[in-house]
Design an enzyme around this catalytic site. Sequence first.
Site, short mmCIF file in Angstrom:
data_model
loop_
_atom_site.label_atom_id
_atom_site.label_comp_id
_atom_site.label_asym_id
_atom_site.label_seq_id
_atom_site.Cartn_x
_atom_site.Cartn_y
_atom_site.Cartn_z
N LEU A 17 0.83 -1.22 0.00
CA LEU A 17 0.00 0.00 0.00
C LEU A 17 0.86 1.26 0.00
CD1 LEU A 17 -2.79 -1.08 2.55
CD2 LEU A 17 -2.65 -1.49 0.08
N SER A 146 -7.15 -0.60 9.83
CA SER A 146 -7.53 -1.86 9.18
C SER A 146 -8.97 -2.13 9.57
CB SER A 146 -6.66 -3.00 9.70
OG SER A 146 -7.23 -4.26 9.37
N TYR A 159 -3.01 -7.46 16.70
CA TYR A 159 -3.15 -6.62 15.50
C TYR A 159 -4.35 -5.69 15.62
CZ TYR A 159 -3.36 -5.48 10.50
OH TYR A 159 -3.38 -4.83 9.29
N LYS A 163 -4.58 -1.54 15.56
CA LYS A 163 -5.35 -0.78 14.57
C LYS A 163 -6.47 0.02 15.23
CE LYS A 163 -2.76 -1.95 11.16
NZ LYS A 163 -1.93 -0.93 10.50
N PHE A 192 -6.28 -6.49 0.86
CA PHE A 192 -5.59 -5.97 -0.31
C PHE A 192 -4.54 -6.94 -0.83
CE2 PHE A 192 -6.70 -1.63 -1.53
CZ PHE A 192 -7.73 -1.42 -0.64
N THR A 194 -1.38 -7.37 -1.59
CA THR A 194 -0.02 -6.88 -1.40
C THR A 194 0.90 -8.09 -1.28
OG1 THR A 194 -0.16 -6.88 1.00
CG2 THR A 194 -0.92 -4.88 -0.12
N1 LIG Z 1 -2.70 -5.76 2.78
C1 LIG Z 1 -3.83 -5.74 3.45
O1 LIG Z 1 -4.76 -6.49 3.15
C2 LIG Z 1 -4.01 -4.78 4.61
C3 LIG Z 1 -5.27 -4.71 5.21
C4 LIG Z 1 -5.47 -3.83 6.27
C5 LIG Z 1 -4.43 -3.05 6.73
N2 LIG Z 1 -3.22 -3.15 6.15
C6 LIG Z 1 -2.16 -2.30 6.70
O2 LIG Z 1 -1.58 -1.54 5.65
C7 LIG Z 1 -0.22 -1.26 5.97
C8 LIG Z 1 0.63 -1.68 4.78
O3 LIG Z 1 0.48 -3.07 4.59
P1 LIG Z 1 0.93 -3.82 3.25
O4 LIG Z 1 -0.08 -4.85 2.98
O5 LIG Z 1 1.29 -2.82 2.23
O6 LIG Z 1 2.20 -4.60 3.84
P2 LIG Z 1 3.65 -4.82 3.21
O7 LIG Z 1 4.26 -5.85 4.10
O8 LIG Z 1 3.57 -5.04 1.74
O9 LIG Z 1 4.37 -3.40 3.47
C9 LIG Z 1 4.70 -2.95 4.75
C10 LIG Z 1 6.02 -2.20 4.67
O10 LIG Z 1 6.32 -1.70 5.98
C11 LIG Z 1 7.70 -1.85 6.21
N3 LIG Z 1 7.95 -1.90 7.64
C12 LIG Z 1 7.55 -2.87 8.52
N4 LIG Z 1 8.00 -2.59 9.75
C13 LIG Z 1 8.69 -1.43 9.66
C14 LIG Z 1 9.40 -0.62 10.59
N5 LIG Z 1 9.50 -0.98 11.89
N6 LIG Z 1 9.99 0.51 10.16
C15 LIG Z 1 9.92 0.87 8.86
N7 LIG Z 1 9.28 0.15 7.92
C16 LIG Z 1 8.67 -0.99 8.32
C17 LIG Z 1 8.05 -3.16 5.51
O11 LIG Z 1 9.45 -3.24 5.25
C18 LIG Z 1 7.22 -3.09 4.25
O12 LIG Z 1 7.92 -2.48 3.18
C19 LIG Z 1 0.08 -2.01 7.26
O13 LIG Z 1 -0.05 -1.11 8.35
C20 LIG Z 1 -1.01 -3.06 7.34
O14 LIG Z 1 -1.30 -3.42 8.67
C21 LIG Z 1 -2.96 -3.99 5.11
#
Ligand SMILES: NC(=O)c1ccc[n+]([C@@H]2O[C@H](COP(=O)([O-])OP(=O)(O)OC[C@H]3O[C@@H](n4cnc5c(N)ncnc54)[C@H](O)[C@@H]3O)[C@@H](O)[C@H]2O)c1
Length: 253
Positions: A17, A146, A159, A163, A192, A194
């Site tokens: 994202l 989330s 989690y 959130k 999503f 991802t």
């Molecule tokens: N993908 C989904 O379905 C979904 C749904 C709801 C919420 N989210 C939230 O969206 C956000 C992004 O998720 P995503 O799916 O893109 O995940 P992702 O794992 O593809 O990306 C997350 C990024 O955060 C970075 N990261 C993790 N810990 C870190 C830290 N301590 N310092 C700096 N960078 C750090 C990782 O290196 C990674 O590049 C998250 O907060 C996740 O909880 C995702």
Amino acid sequence: MELKGSSALVTGGASGLGAATARALAAEGVHVTVFDLNEDGAKSVAGEVGGDYVVGDVTDPGQCQRAVDQAASGGTLRITVNCAGIGWVGRMIDRQGAPHPLEPFESVQRVNVFGTFNVMSKAAVAIAKTEPLEHAERGVIVNTASVAAYDGQIGQLAYSASKGAIVGMTLPAARDLSVVGIRVMAIAPGLFDTPLLGMLPEAAFHALGASVLFPKVLGDPTRYGQLVVHIARNSYLNAEVIRLDGGIRMPPK
Ligand SMILES: NC(=O)c1ccc[n+]([C@@H]2O[C@H](COP(=O)([O-])OP(=O)(O)OC[C@H]3O[C@@H](n4cnc5c(N)ncnc54)[C@H](O)[C@@H]3O)[C@@H](O)[C@H]2O)c1
């Protein structure tokens, strides 16, 4: 708010994202600084969007300050988007009858809650120093919650707590920052597509998509980037959490 020519900081911008957000903002003429633990990913996304990157950890206040300073040196910092986050699955009582360990609970809060707080508070100080725009607006902060904040499933104790905290910070942060013309919003994504979910077997991937109300597909991360751009542009959006989830309501498991 006019986006062209401003600067943005995107945490977690190396993947998923956050990367989609970096691309969407850059397409609007915003100079993007990616802040992420993942050096290769951060470098690659920053190179693609013609921006900068800072490798670091959102749980470290000093590293967050460095990222904010870098973003502020790339133009007028008006936008900060917190996408860095981690997950964890574990029940309150495990199959052996042991209680949920504190360590993973704590580390999820440290990254998702403390990390968002660190970046948000430091970015707010930098944005507050910029010249005000129309109606004294200076900028916007978008945090990532989330649907688990509302529909936490079995095993999502840590989690969902993290959130829920993002949701809970939205109104008081927007109230605190109203005096300096900074809006605070949050997005609560559903499921999503991802790298996280992309690792699932194909059958599980399709089953998850089918569980969405409509359209019956996993969310495309570009939709997230589009919403961030809209929030940044639309100065009347403030202090609210927007579900971006195709209408899904998560069942207990
Ligand atoms: N993908 C989904 O379905 C979904 C749904 C709801 C919420 N989210 C939230 O969206 C956000 C992004 O998720 P995503 O799916 O893109 O995940 P992702 O794992 O593809 O990306 C997350 C990024 O955060 C970075 N990261 C993790 N810990 C870190 C830290 N301590 N310092 C700096 N960078 C750090 C990782 O290196 C990674 O590049 C998250 O907060 C996740 O909880 C995702």
